[in-house]
Design a protein around this motif. Sequence first.
Motif, mmCIF file in Angstrom:
data_model
loop_
_atom_site.group_PDB
_atom_site.id
_atom_site.type_symbol
_atom_site.label_atom_id
_atom_site.label_comp_id
_atom_site.label_asym_id
_atom_site.label_seq_id
_atom_site.Cartn_x
_atom_site.Cartn_y
_atom_site.Cartn_z
ATOM 1 N N VAL A 79 52.548 -45.055 41.172
ATOM 2 C CA VAL A 79 52.441 -43.597 41.127
ATOM 3 C C VAL A 79 51.132 -43.151 41.761
ATOM 4 O O VAL A 79 50.080 -43.758 41.542
ATOM 5 N N ILE A 80 51.201 -42.077 42.550
ATOM 6 C CA ILE A 80 50.016 -41.421 43.100
ATOM 7 C C ILE A 80 50.071 -39.952 42.699
ATOM 8 O O ILE A 80 51.022 -39.241 43.052
ATOM 9 N N ASN A 81 49.090 -39.518 41.936
ATOM 10 C CA ASN A 81 49.001 -38.108 41.547
ATOM 11 C C ASN A 81 50.298 -37.595 40.914
ATOM 12 O O ASN A 81 50.823 -36.540 41.278
ATOM 13 N N ASP A 82 50.822 -38.374 39.981
ATOM 14 C CA ASP A 82 52.054 -38.045 39.241
ATOM 15 C C ASP A 82 53.325 -38.135 40.081
ATOM 16 O O ASP A 82 54.398 -37.752 39.612
ATOM 17 N N GLN A 83 53.221 -38.637 41.321
ATOM 18 C CA GLN A 83 54.397 -38.768 42.180
ATOM 19 C C GLN A 83 54.684 -40.248 42.452
ATOM 20 O O GLN A 83 53.848 -40.937 43.028
ATOM 21 N N PRO A 84 55.839 -40.753 42.016
ATOM 22 C CA PRO A 84 56.178 -42.153 42.303
ATOM 23 C C PRO A 84 56.411 -42.356 43.793
ATOM 24 O O PRO A 84 56.937 -41.467 44.477
ATOM 25 N N VAL A 85 56.032 -43.527 44.293
ATOM 26 C CA VAL A 85 56.117 -43.771 45.739
ATOM 27 C C VAL A 85 57.539 -44.070 46.200
ATOM 28 O O VAL A 85 57.824 -44.015 47.397
ATOM 29 N N GLY A 86 58.435 -44.380 45.244
ATOM 30 C CA GLY A 86 59.778 -44.786 45.638
ATOM 31 C C GLY A 86 60.864 -43.742 45.445
ATOM 32 O O GLY A 86 62.046 -44.061 45.556
ATOM 33 N N GLY A 87 60.487 -42.496 45.177
ATOM 34 C CA GLY A 87 61.496 -41.462 44.987
ATOM 35 C C GLY A 87 61.013 -40.366 44.062
ATOM 36 O O GLY A 87 59.813 -40.207 43.822
ATOM 37 N N LYS A 88 61.949 -39.611 43.511
ATOM 38 C CA LYS A 88 61.609 -38.497 42.634
ATOM 39 C C LYS A 88 61.264 -39.006 41.230
ATOM 40 O O LYS A 88 61.779 -40.034 40.790
ATOM 41 N N PRO A 89 60.406 -38.270 40.515
ATOM 42 C CA PRO A 89 59.963 -38.720 39.192
ATOM 43 C C PRO A 89 61.099 -38.981 38.203
ATOM 44 O O PRO A 89 60.961 -39.845 37.335
ATOM 45 N N ASP A 90 62.188 -38.240 38.307
ATOM 46 C CA ASP A 90 63.273 -38.394 37.345
ATOM 47 C C ASP A 90 64.341 -39.393 37.795
ATOM 48 O O ASP A 90 65.406 -39.495 37.202
ATOM 49 N N THR A 91 64.047 -40.163 38.865
ATOM 50 C CA THR A 91 65.010 -41.117 39.409
ATOM 51 C C THR A 91 64.694 -42.538 38.946
ATOM 52 O O THR A 91 63.553 -42.997 39.059
ATOM 53 N N TYR A 92 65.703 -43.218 38.419
ATOM 54 C CA TYR A 92 65.521 -44.604 37.972
ATOM 55 C C TYR A 92 65.128 -45.488 39.160
ATOM 56 O O TYR A 92 65.723 -45.422 40.234
ATOM 57 N N GLY A 93 64.110 -46.313 38.964
ATOM 58 C CA GLY A 93 63.685 -47.230 40.014
ATOM 59 C C GLY A 93 62.784 -46.618 41.062
ATOM 60 O O GLY A 93 62.509 -47.249 42.091
ATOM 61 N N SER A 94 62.282 -45.406 40.806
ATOM 62 C CA SER A 94 61.422 -44.735 41.785
ATOM 63 C C SER A 94 59.970 -45.205 41.711
ATOM 64 O O SER A 94 59.175 -44.911 42.599
ATOM 65 N N GLY A 95 59.617 -45.892 40.605
ATOM 66 C CA GLY A 95 58.231 -46.292 40.388
ATOM 67 C C GLY A 95 57.524 -45.402 39.387
ATOM 68 O O GLY A 95 56.311 -45.517 39.205
ATOM 69 N N ASN A 96 58.283 -44.535 38.713
ATOM 70 C CA ASN A 96 57.683 -43.632 37.737
ATOM 71 C C ASN A 96 57.420 -44.313 36.392
ATOM 72 O O ASN A 96 56.758 -43.737 35.528
ATOM 73 N N SER A 97 57.934 -45.532 36.219
ATOM 74 C CA SER A 97 57.773 -46.204 34.929
ATOM 75 C C SER A 97 57.754 -47.715 35.100
ATOM 76 O O SER A 97 58.158 -48.250 36.146
ATOM 77 N N ASN A 98 57.276 -48.390 34.057
ATOM 78 C CA ASN A 98 57.467 -49.824 33.929
ATOM 79 C C ASN A 98 58.779 -50.011 33.163
ATOM 80 O O ASN A 98 58.839 -49.769 31.951
ATOM 81 N N VAL A 99 59.820 -50.373 33.869
ATOM 82 C CA VAL A 99 61.169 -50.373 33.311
ATOM 83 C C VAL A 99 61.290 -51.383 32.169
ATOM 84 O O VAL A 99 60.852 -52.533 32.293
ATOM 85 N N LYS A 100 61.838 -50.963 31.066
ATOM 86 C CA LYS A 100 62.181 -51.742 29.875
ATOM 87 C C LYS A 100 61.001 -52.055 28.963
ATOM 88 O O LYS A 100 61.148 -52.096 27.749
ATOM 89 N N TYR A 101 59.809 -52.313 29.536
ATOM 90 C CA TYR A 101 58.689 -52.743 28.703
ATOM 91 C C TYR A 101 57.428 -51.944 29.026
ATOM 92 O O TYR A 101 57.187 -51.576 30.183
#
Length: 285
Positions: A119-141
């Motif tokens: 994430v850069i400045n609240d924006q995931p590098v791989g897509g939109k913040p609400d999109t799974y797999g965009s980089g907005n989260s550490n998935v599962k853990y």
Amino acid sequence: MDTQQYVNSEIPPEPGKEKGRAAWIAAIVLLAVALSSAAAGIAIWLTAALTDHHGTNGKPAYDGYTYVREEAEGIVMHALVTEPSKVTLEAVRGNIANSIYYGVNGGFFYNGMLLSMAVINDQPVGGKPDTYGSGNSNVKYARGTLVWDGAADQLSVQVVSNAADLKVTDRSHYWAQGGISMRPHDAAGWRQQVDAEQAPFPDDKRLRTAAVYDKDGKLYLIVSQTKTTLAIFRQAILEAYGEMEDGIFLDGDGSSQLRAFEATLPGDGRPVEQMIRLKNPGENR
């Protein structure tokens, strides 16, 4: 000599055919000149594009890092040592060795989706913040995430699941890279934390990547050339590069990749989804 060839060579060409042949030759010459000019233009464009990233003679147009090769515990390691303000995160979807950038691989991924925060400045590098797999989260853990707070110019490692959980001074001036906590000062408890964060294959001998920082805030992006376990890789880093404040393990095995002027490590040649890269001169991101 073939009889027909001999007879044909003695028959003078018809005037109309001779003019047609001359026009045809002239057209070919003009086409060749046009193609040559176009090729020269493309070559100049490519040279200019590469110069933007690499300067002249293949050397980087920036001097924002130091390359350090070290060996400890039988592990050969390559590091790019820089300042956190001089790096950024990038979705590359390719092998780092073939990238136009200098840097190392980022976090975990699967089937084109980022499983680690990027994430850069609240924006995931791989897509939109609400999109799974965009980089907005550490998935599962909830996992160790290296965070640069740009307003405070400080690095930290925060164990979080989502970008919204990050603690930063200014949400328009930071980056965050997910991985697995290393905890260099916690000799007794670091492995327990690694297991809690579900690090894949910690005891297998695999290529490894890490991002760590020292007491002065210098960032070390380290990739092993030798296959090893997480424990030995961690120990080798501390022996070779000195005392570290904190850091994270990144994706490993064939995904452990690095590109710099001094060295290129392609892993097993596979494409990766995301990298930590050095910024270009004047880049504000």
